[in-house]
Design an enzyme around this catalytic site. Structure first.
Site, mmCIF file in Angstrom:
data_model
loop_
_atom_site.group_PDB
_atom_site.id
_atom_site.type_symbol
_atom_site.label_atom_id
_atom_site.label_comp_id
_atom_site.label_asym_id
_atom_site.label_seq_id
_atom_site.Cartn_x
_atom_site.Cartn_y
_atom_site.Cartn_z
ATOM 1 N N CYS A 77 0.800 -1.140 -0.021
ATOM 2 C CA CYS A 77 -0.036 -0.014 -0.025
ATOM 3 C C CYS A 77 0.861 1.269 0.048
ATOM 4 O O CYS A 77 1.474 1.598 -1.027
ATOM 5 C CB CYS A 77 -1.149 -0.130 1.211
ATOM 6 S SG CYS A 77 -2.257 1.162 1.013
ATOM 7 N N HIS A 175 -3.693 -4.839 -0.179
ATOM 8 C CA HIS A 175 -3.467 -5.576 0.982
ATOM 9 C C HIS A 175 -3.566 -6.905 0.954
ATOM 10 O O HIS A 175 -4.511 -7.539 1.144
ATOM 11 C CB HIS A 175 -4.120 -5.060 2.155
ATOM 12 C CG HIS A 175 -3.895 -3.483 2.597
ATOM 13 N ND1 HIS A 175 -2.819 -2.973 3.323
ATOM 14 C CD2 HIS A 175 -4.652 -2.352 1.972
ATOM 15 C CE1 HIS A 175 -2.923 -1.684 3.625
ATOM 16 N NE2 HIS A 175 -3.845 -1.313 2.775
ATOM 17 N N GLU A 177 -2.326 -9.141 3.197
ATOM 18 C CA GLU A 177 -2.905 -9.594 4.196
ATOM 19 C C GLU A 177 -4.272 -9.318 4.663
ATOM 20 O O GLU A 177 -4.721 -9.995 5.589
ATOM 21 C CB GLU A 177 -1.918 -8.942 5.429
ATOM 22 C CG GLU A 177 -2.273 -7.691 5.876
ATOM 23 C CD GLU A 177 -2.075 -6.284 4.818
ATOM 24 O OE1 GLU A 177 -2.478 -5.056 5.213
ATOM 25 O OE2 GLU A 177 -1.349 -6.865 4.069
#
Length: 193
Positions: A77, A175, A177
């Site tokens: 990001c 992202h 994750e």
């Protein structure tokens, strides 16, 4: 394997640590240059505003360290955006790892782009066993245009770089994750590079 997440006060760190743990690894949070240099893999997260994040990097000297790293480095990001030449957000000079300037989305679209969008034109070991048009989670108002280092694209008003690669440096605008199983696969691929 020693995985270090760079800790400079502008990170979405918990969710990355949990994702790495789910893959069976442990990550260390650090802003210590020696510890970062000795890592097998480095993750450079980022959430927030570019000029503030760059100020935090400069205060700890990490702005000069990161571009010299030789092991695989993944910017996520804002981390990816700070690895570019510069950003329109706060007129911020970046680290110059990716040869592209980050610009703001047009006023025609709602910003931030927040939520799920697809990735296409995948080219890199980062996307091994990931199929085109998978959905990834994104939150951003600025983007890196398509350039020679683009390894994935996303369409939001314009087609832009949702991932970049230059030598041992990788960046994702999304992202991983927070992007479910596919995001974890991308993180796992990074850990195998």
């Amino acid at each position: 394997m020693k995985i270090v997440i760079i800790n400079y006060g502008a990170g979405n760190i918990q969710s990355i640590m949990f994702a790495i743990e789910r893959l069976g690894f442990k990550a260390v949070l650090s802003n210590n240059p020696d510890e970062i240099k000795s890592a097998d893999k480095v993750i450079f997260p980022g959430v927030g505003e570019a000029s503030y994040a760059m100020k935090m990097l400069k205060q700890s000297g990490l702005d000069t360290l990161i571009p010299t790293l030789k092991q695989p480095v993944l910017g996520i990001c804002l981390g990816m955006q700070l690895m570019c030449n510069k950003s329109e957000e706060g007129s911020t000079e970046g680290l110059g790892i990716f040869d592209v300037d980050v610009i703001k989305f047009s006023p025609k679209v709602k910003v931030p782009q927040m939520g799920w969008n697809t990735i296409s034109n995948l080219k890199s070991d980062l996307f091994k066993d990931v199929v085109e048009k998978e959905y990834m989670y994104l939150v951003h108002s600025f983007y890196a245009p398509i350039c020679k280092e683009t390894i994935a694209t996303t369409d939001y008003d314009v087609e832009y770089s949702s991932a970049l690669e230059n030598d041992n440096f990788y960046g994702t605008q999304f992202h991983p994750e927070k992007s479910g199983d596919v995001g974890e696969k991308i993180l796992e691929n990074f850990l195998k590079i």
